[in-house]
Design a protein around this motif. Structure first.
Motif, PDB file in Angstrom:
ATOM      1  N   ASP A  18      11.204   7.924   1.595  1.00  0.00           N
ATOM      2  CA  ASP A  18      10.558   7.702   0.302  1.00  0.00           C
ATOM      3  C   ASP A  18      10.814   8.840  -0.680  1.00  0.00           C
ATOM      4  O   ASP A  18      10.810   8.626  -1.890  1.00  0.00           O
ATOM      5  CB  ASP A  18       9.050   7.491   0.485  1.00  0.00           C
ATOM      6  CG  ASP A  18       8.727   6.174   1.172  1.00  0.00           C
ATOM      7  OD1 ASP A  18       9.614   5.311   1.300  1.00  0.00           O
ATOM      8  OD2 ASP A  18       7.564   6.016   1.600  1.00  0.00           O
ATOM      9  N   SER A  19      11.045  10.042  -0.168  1.00  0.00           N
ATOM     10  CA  SER A  19      11.313  11.180  -1.050  1.00  0.00           C
ATOM     11  C   SER A  19      12.812  11.354  -1.315  1.00  0.00           C
ATOM     12  O   SER A  19      13.208  12.252  -2.052  1.00  0.00           O
ATOM     13  CB  SER A  19      10.739  12.465  -0.462  1.00  0.00           C
ATOM     14  OG  SER A  19      11.456  12.841   0.704  1.00  0.00           O
ATOM     15  N   ARG A  25      -1.352   2.254  -1.308  1.00  0.00           N
ATOM     16  CA  ARG A  25      -1.234   2.789   0.062  1.00  0.00           C
ATOM     17  C   ARG A  25      -2.096   1.972   0.988  1.00  0.00           C
ATOM     18  O   ARG A  25      -3.217   1.615   0.659  1.00  0.00           O
ATOM     19  CB  ARG A  25      -1.653   4.242   0.110  1.00  0.00           C
ATOM     20  CG  ARG A  25      -0.731   5.132  -0.707  1.00  0.00           C
ATOM     21  CD  ARG A  25      -0.967   6.593  -0.444  1.00  0.00           C
ATOM     22  NE  ARG A  25      -0.808   6.974   0.923  1.00  0.00           N
ATOM     23  CZ  ARG A  25       0.353   7.301   1.495  1.00  0.00           C
ATOM     24  NH1 ARG A  25       1.438   7.254   0.796  1.00  0.00           N
ATOM     25  NH2 ARG A  25       0.397   7.675   2.747  1.00  0.00           N
ATOM     26  N   HIS A  36       9.065   2.600  -1.362  1.00  0.00           N
ATOM     27  CA  HIS A  36       7.863   3.213  -0.810  1.00  0.00           C
ATOM     28  C   HIS A  36       7.446   2.416   0.418  1.00  0.00           C
ATOM     29  O   HIS A  36       7.311   1.197   0.352  1.00  0.00           O
ATOM     30  CB  HIS A  36       6.720   3.230  -1.821  1.00  0.00           C
ATOM     31  CG  HIS A  36       5.439   3.700  -1.216  1.00  0.00           C
ATOM     32  ND1 HIS A  36       5.217   5.024  -0.881  1.00  0.00           N
ATOM     33  CD2 HIS A  36       4.329   3.032  -0.840  1.00  0.00           C
ATOM     34  CE1 HIS A  36       4.019   5.134  -0.344  1.00  0.00           C
ATOM     35  NE2 HIS A  36       3.457   3.943  -0.302  1.00  0.00           N
ATOM     36  N   HIS A  37       7.269   3.121   1.525  1.00  0.00           N
ATOM     37  CA  HIS A  37       6.794   2.506   2.769  1.00  0.00           C
ATOM     38  C   HIS A  37       5.324   2.859   2.960  1.00  0.00           C
ATOM     39  O   HIS A  37       4.986   4.037   3.037  1.00  0.00           O
ATOM     40  CB  HIS A  37       7.578   3.035   3.970  1.00  0.00           C
ATOM     41  CG  HIS A  37       9.024   2.662   3.962  1.00  0.00           C
ATOM     42  ND1 HIS A  37       9.961   3.377   3.257  1.00  0.00           N
ATOM     43  CD2 HIS A  37       9.683   1.654   4.569  1.00  0.00           C
ATOM     44  CE1 HIS A  37      11.151   2.822   3.440  1.00  0.00           C
ATOM     45  NE2 HIS A  37      11.014   1.774   4.227  1.00  0.00           N
ATOM     46  N   TYR A  63       9.626   7.824   7.379  1.00  0.00           N
ATOM     47  CA  TYR A  63       9.302   7.098   6.147  1.00  0.00           C
ATOM     48  C   TYR A  63       9.011   8.059   4.990  1.00  0.00           C
ATOM     49  O   TYR A  63       9.392   7.791   3.846  1.00  0.00           O
ATOM     50  CB  TYR A  63       8.125   6.146   6.369  1.00  0.00           C
ATOM     51  CG  TYR A  63       8.458   5.041   7.338  1.00  0.00           C
ATOM     52  CD1 TYR A  63       9.456   4.116   7.061  1.00  0.00           C
ATOM     53  CD2 TYR A  63       7.784   4.933   8.542  1.00  0.00           C
ATOM     54  CE1 TYR A  63       9.781   3.116   7.958  1.00  0.00           C
ATOM     55  CE2 TYR A  63       8.087   3.933   9.449  1.00  0.00           C
ATOM     56  CZ  TYR A  63       9.090   3.027   9.151  1.00  0.00           C
ATOM     57  OH  TYR A  63       9.409   2.038  10.045  1.00  0.00           O
ATOM     58  N   ASP A  64       8.354   9.182   5.271  1.00  0.00           N
ATOM     59  CA  ASP A  64       8.114  10.176   4.222  1.00  0.00           C
ATOM     60  C   ASP A  64       9.443  10.693   3.670  1.00  0.00           C
ATOM     61  O   ASP A  64       9.616  10.827   2.460  1.00  0.00           O
ATOM     62  CB  ASP A  64       7.289  11.346   4.761  1.00  0.00           C
ATOM     63  CG  ASP A  64       5.841  10.979   5.034  1.00  0.00           C
ATOM     64  OD1 ASP A  64       5.352   9.947   4.497  1.00  0.00           O
ATOM     65  OD2 ASP A  64       5.187  11.724   5.794  1.00  0.00           O
ATOM     66  N   TYR A  65      10.378  10.997   4.587  1.00  0.00           N
ATOM     67  CA  TYR A  65      11.696  11.480   4.157  1.00  0.00           C
ATOM     68  C   TYR A  65      12.419  10.412   3.337  1.00  0.00           C
ATOM     69  O   TYR A  65      12.999  10.709   2.289  1.00  0.00           O
ATOM     70  CB  TYR A  65      12.560  11.859   5.364  1.00  0.00           C
ATOM     71  CG  TYR A  65      12.212  13.181   6.008  1.00  0.00           C
ATOM     72  CD1 TYR A  65      11.728  14.255   5.278  1.00  0.00           C
ATOM     73  CD2 TYR A  65      12.394  13.366   7.374  1.00  0.00           C
ATOM     74  CE1 TYR A  65      11.432  15.472   5.879  1.00  0.00           C
ATOM     75  CE2 TYR A  65      12.103  14.579   7.981  1.00  0.00           C
ATOM     76  CZ  TYR A  65      11.629  15.623   7.228  1.00  0.00           C
ATOM     77  OH  TYR A  65      11.337  16.825   7.825  1.00  0.00           O
ATOM     78  N   ASP A  90       4.986  10.565  15.562  1.00  0.00           N
ATOM     79  CA  ASP A  90       5.033  11.494  14.426  1.00  0.00           C
ATOM     80  C   ASP A  90       6.393  11.435  13.734  1.00  0.00           C
ATOM     81  O   ASP A  90       6.483  11.468  12.505  1.00  0.00           O
ATOM     82  CB  ASP A  90       4.747  12.923  14.877  1.00  0.00           C
ATOM     83  CG  ASP A  90       3.305  13.126  15.300  1.00  0.00           C
ATOM     84  OD1 ASP A  90       2.435  12.315  14.910  1.00  0.00           O
ATOM     85  OD2 ASP A  90       3.045  14.105  16.034  1.00  0.00           O
ATOM     86  N   ARG A 137       6.613   8.261  11.501  1.00  0.00           N
ATOM     87  CA  ARG A 137       5.869   8.425  10.239  1.00  0.00           C
ATOM     88  C   ARG A 137       6.597   9.386   9.293  1.00  0.00           C
ATOM     89  O   ARG A 137       6.694   9.146   8.092  1.00  0.00           O
ATOM     90  CB  ARG A 137       4.452   8.909  10.511  1.00  0.00           C
ATOM     91  CG  ARG A 137       3.591   7.825  11.140  1.00  0.00           C
ATOM     92  CD  ARG A 137       2.128   8.250  11.196  1.00  0.00           C
ATOM     93  NE  ARG A 137       1.300   7.220  11.773  1.00  0.00           N
ATOM     94  CZ  ARG A 137       0.810   6.174  11.107  1.00  0.00           C
ATOM     95  NH1 ARG A 137       1.085   6.030   9.835  1.00  0.00           N
ATOM     96  NH2 ARG A 137       0.058   5.279  11.720  1.00  0.00           N
ATOM     97  N   LEU A 138       7.138  10.475   9.836  1.00  0.00           N
ATOM     98  CA  LEU A 138       7.877  11.442   9.036  1.00  0.00           C
ATOM     99  C   LEU A 138       9.156  10.828   8.470  1.00  0.00           C
ATOM    100  O   LEU A 138       9.551  11.118   7.336  1.00  0.00           O
ATOM    101  CB  LEU A 138       8.192  12.671   9.889  1.00  0.00           C
ATOM    102  CG  LEU A 138       8.777  13.882   9.197  1.00  0.00           C
ATOM    103  CD1 LEU A 138       7.880  14.352   8.055  1.00  0.00           C
ATOM    104  CD2 LEU A 138       8.970  15.006  10.212  1.00  0.00           C
ATOM    105  N   CYS A 144      15.643  12.606   7.232  1.00  0.00           N
ATOM    106  CA  CYS A 144      15.472  11.392   8.035  1.00  0.00           C
ATOM    107  C   CYS A 144      16.449  11.378   9.204  1.00  0.00           C
ATOM    108  O   CYS A 144      16.064  11.117  10.342  1.00  0.00           O
ATOM    109  CB  CYS A 144      15.660  10.160   7.157  1.00  0.00           C
ATOM    110  SG  CYS A 144      15.498   8.609   8.071  1.00  0.00           S
TER     111      CYS A 144
END
Length: 135
Positions: free
Chosen positions: A31-32, A133, A72-73, A27-29, A21, A24-25, A38
């Protein structure tokens, strides 16, 4: 549940599951643009957590990231065993896509210790899905 011992013949490791988890988080951090978010997923003093060195990324990608280009990942899969995880996906920077594999070491607290990145030397020959995606 069976106390984390086995499910469908596989050992369930709560620490590794939490670390999946976190990957995955992460990469979200990224990308934003939330670098602090991160970094919160890594152990203090972790090395090379946000950007790769010149050995990690093709030179053009590194220049684009340093210039502030958005990345973007698209993560296809995250898997691992013991205290290592691998994330497989596609990194898109300034419209150019590169396949990547990131290998993370994981602490006993499910935090990330470090990352080693492997990136294709150039854009892949296949085109990404229309929405960009993979997962």
């Amino acid at each position: 549940m069976d106390g984390g011992r086995a499910r469908s013949g596989l050992r369930v490791d709560a620490t590794l599951a939490a670390a999946v988890d976190h990957v995955r988080l992460c990469y979200d951090y990224l990308d934003s643009g939330d670098i602090d978010g991160c970094l919160s997923l890594f152990e203090p003093g972790a090395r090379s957590v946000v950007t790769g060195s010149s050995a990690d990324l093709p030179e053009r990608v590194e220049r684009l990231l340093e210039s502030g280009a958005r990345a973007h990942h698209a993560v296809v899969e995250v898997f691992g065993s013991d205290r290592r995880l691998a994330a497989v996906g596609r990194l898109t920077v300034d419209g150019e896509a590169y396949d990547f594999v990131d290998v993370f070491r994981v602490s006993d607290r499910a935090l990330l210790i470090d990352r080693q990145r492997f990136v294709s030397p150039g854009p892949p020959t296949g085109s990404p899905p229309p929405d960009g995606r993979i997962s």
